[in-house]
Design a protein around this motif. Structure first.
Motif, mmCIF file in Angstrom:
data_model
loop_
_atom_site.group_PDB
_atom_site.id
_atom_site.type_symbol
_atom_site.label_atom_id
_atom_site.label_comp_id
_atom_site.label_asym_id
_atom_site.label_seq_id
_atom_site.Cartn_x
_atom_site.Cartn_y
_atom_site.Cartn_z
ATOM 1 N N ILE A 1 -3.963 22.643 -43.084
ATOM 2 C CA ILE A 1 -2.628 22.667 -43.647
ATOM 3 C C ILE A 1 -2.046 24.052 -43.468
ATOM 4 O O ILE A 1 -2.675 25.045 -43.804
ATOM 5 C CB ILE A 1 -2.656 22.301 -45.140
ATOM 6 N N ILE A 2 -0.827 24.091 -42.926
ATOM 7 C CA ILE A 2 -0.138 25.357 -42.769
ATOM 8 C C ILE A 2 0.755 25.521 -43.983
ATOM 9 O O ILE A 2 1.649 24.727 -44.222
ATOM 10 C CB ILE A 2 0.687 25.379 -41.471
ATOM 11 N N SER A 3 0.478 26.530 -44.775
ATOM 12 C CA SER A 3 1.227 26.751 -46.010
ATOM 13 C C SER A 3 1.254 28.232 -46.309
ATOM 14 O O SER A 3 0.456 28.999 -45.795
ATOM 15 C CB SER A 3 0.555 25.996 -47.162
ATOM 16 N N SER A 4 2.201 28.630 -47.159
ATOM 17 C CA SER A 4 2.243 30.031 -47.546
ATOM 18 C C SER A 4 1.128 30.359 -48.526
ATOM 19 O O SER A 4 0.841 31.507 -48.786
ATOM 20 C CB SER A 4 3.603 30.366 -48.162
ATOM 21 N N ARG A 5 0.515 29.325 -49.116
ATOM 22 C CA ARG A 5 -0.600 29.505 -50.039
ATOM 23 C C ARG A 5 -1.787 28.638 -49.592
ATOM 24 O O ARG A 5 -2.133 27.656 -50.233
ATOM 25 C CB ARG A 5 -0.193 29.093 -51.441
ATOM 26 N N PRO A 6 -2.422 28.990 -48.477
ATOM 27 C CA PRO A 6 -3.487 28.132 -47.954
ATOM 28 C C PRO A 6 -4.737 28.066 -48.820
ATOM 29 O O PRO A 6 -5.552 27.187 -48.644
ATOM 30 C CB PRO A 6 -3.802 28.751 -46.591
ATOM 31 N N SER A 7 -4.893 28.986 -49.773
ATOM 32 C CA SER A 7 -6.105 28.970 -50.594
ATOM 33 C C SER A 7 -6.044 27.899 -51.682
ATOM 34 O O SER A 7 -7.054 27.577 -52.282
ATOM 35 C CB SER A 7 -6.320 30.338 -51.237
ATOM 36 N N HIS A 8 -4.857 27.345 -51.940
ATOM 37 C CA HIS A 8 -4.716 26.322 -52.964
ATOM 38 C C HIS A 8 -4.954 24.947 -52.350
ATOM 39 O O HIS A 8 -4.348 24.604 -51.349
ATOM 40 C CB HIS A 8 -3.321 26.367 -53.590
ATOM 41 N N PRO A 9 -5.796 24.137 -52.942
ATOM 42 C CA PRO A 9 -6.052 22.810 -52.383
ATOM 43 C C PRO A 9 -4.874 21.877 -52.604
ATOM 44 O O PRO A 9 -4.074 22.058 -53.517
ATOM 45 C CB PRO A 9 -7.273 22.334 -53.171
ATOM 46 N N THR A 10 -4.775 20.874 -51.747
ATOM 47 C CA THR A 10 -3.732 19.875 -51.895
ATOM 48 C C THR A 10 -4.159 18.848 -52.935
ATOM 49 O O THR A 10 -5.334 18.762 -53.279
ATOM 50 C CB THR A 10 -3.481 19.159 -50.556
ATOM 51 N N PRO A 11 -3.224 18.058 -53.451
ATOM 52 C CA PRO A 11 -3.597 17.026 -54.422
ATOM 53 C C PRO A 11 -4.503 15.987 -53.786
ATOM 54 O O PRO A 11 -4.495 15.814 -52.563
ATOM 55 C CB PRO A 11 -2.260 16.414 -54.829
ATOM 56 N N PRO A 12 -5.278 15.275 -54.580
ATOM 57 C CA PRO A 12 -6.229 14.324 -54.010
ATOM 58 C C PRO A 12 -5.585 13.164 -53.263
ATOM 59 O O PRO A 12 -6.208 12.565 -52.404
ATOM 60 C CB PRO A 12 -7.015 13.824 -55.220
ATOM 61 N N TRP A 13 -4.326 12.851 -53.542
ATOM 62 C CA TRP A 13 -3.678 11.733 -52.869
ATOM 63 C C TRP A 13 -3.141 12.111 -51.503
ATOM 64 O O TRP A 13 -2.765 11.256 -50.713
ATOM 65 C CB TRP A 13 -2.535 11.174 -53.724
ATOM 66 N N PHE A 14 -3.077 13.394 -51.175
ATOM 67 C CA PHE A 14 -2.480 13.845 -49.918
ATOM 68 C C PHE A 14 -3.552 14.151 -48.897
ATOM 69 O O PHE A 14 -4.408 14.989 -49.118
ATOM 70 C CB PHE A 14 -1.632 15.095 -50.165
ATOM 71 N N VAL B 1 -0.575 20.088 -40.505
ATOM 72 C CA VAL B 1 0.650 19.665 -41.174
ATOM 73 C C VAL B 1 1.487 20.884 -41.487
ATOM 74 O O VAL B 1 0.977 21.873 -42.003
ATOM 75 C CB VAL B 1 0.312 18.905 -42.476
ATOM 76 N N ASN B 2 2.744 20.812 -41.173
ATOM 77 C CA ASN B 2 3.659 21.896 -41.503
ATOM 78 C C ASN B 2 4.843 21.302 -42.264
ATOM 79 O O ASN B 2 5.941 21.212 -41.743
ATOM 80 C CB ASN B 2 4.117 22.616 -40.243
ATOM 81 N N VAL B 3 4.581 20.845 -43.461
ATOM 82 C CA VAL B 3 5.617 20.301 -44.333
ATOM 83 C C VAL B 3 5.532 21.011 -45.676
ATOM 84 O O VAL B 3 4.495 21.538 -46.046
ATOM 85 C CB VAL B 3 5.476 18.774 -44.546
ATOM 86 N N ARG B 4 6.643 20.993 -46.369
ATOM 87 C CA ARG B 4 6.640 21.582 -47.708
ATOM 88 C C ARG B 4 6.704 20.502 -48.775
ATOM 89 O O ARG B 4 6.093 20.637 -49.824
ATOM 90 C CB ARG B 4 7.815 22.538 -47.866
ATOM 91 N N TYR B 5 7.455 19.440 -48.529
ATOM 92 C CA TYR B 5 7.663 18.408 -49.536
ATOM 93 C C TYR B 5 7.150 17.051 -49.073
ATOM 94 O O TYR B 5 7.237 16.712 -47.900
ATOM 95 C CB TYR B 5 9.155 18.264 -49.853
ATOM 96 N N VAL B 6 6.652 16.288 -50.030
ATOM 97 C CA VAL B 6 6.307 14.884 -49.827
ATOM 98 C C VAL B 6 7.165 14.094 -50.807
ATOM 99 O O VAL B 6 7.250 14.449 -51.987
ATOM 100 C CB VAL B 6 4.806 14.608 -50.091
#
Length: 122
Positions: free
Chosen positions: A26-39, A45-50
């Motif tokens: 995941i490309i994010s400005s905060r890559p150390s934070h995990p994504t939610p379990p449903w995602f 991925v280079n998106v900000r919103y779902v």
């Protein structure tokens, strides 16, 4: 010769399986934070919103906040309120908001999403 061929096949198979088992990138400005379990993204991925269109809920992957419409006001929270507890976000329709990385999802929503009007059956 047969042994070398067998070893090379096992090596290639092992390399292929190890690449397949890599988690999502995941490309994010905060890559150390995990994504939610449903995602679960498709590798990179280079998106900000779902967006969850059935419930008018957005999830900001950068700030890790849910944004939803409540009586005409947009609310931003870390955890959805209890009225959303029955929703399984893994099975709910998800739309990845591509090509929008701004901070005002409300403006984006009003510009791109049109409300569904109730139609009368004649």
């Amino acid at each position: 010769m047969k042994k070398a061929k067998f070893i090379s096949i096992v090596f290639l198979l092992g390399a292929f399986l190890s690449l397949e088992s890599c988690g999502p990138v995941i490309i994010s400005s905060r890559p150390s934070h995990p994504t939610p379990p449903w995602f679960y993204p498709n590798r990179v991925v280079n998106v900000r919103y779902v967006y969850f269109p059935d419930y008018t809920i957005y999830y900001d992957l950068t700030l890790r906040k849910y944004i939803y419409l409540d009586n005409g006001a947009w609310i931003s929270v870390n955890i959805l309120p209890s009225r959303f507890n029955g929703i399984n976000l893994r099975r709910t329709k998800q739309v990845r908001v591509e090509n929008y990385y701004g901070n005002d999802i409300r403006e984006y929503h009003s510009r791109t999403r049109t409300p569904v009007k109730n139609r009368r059956k004649s």
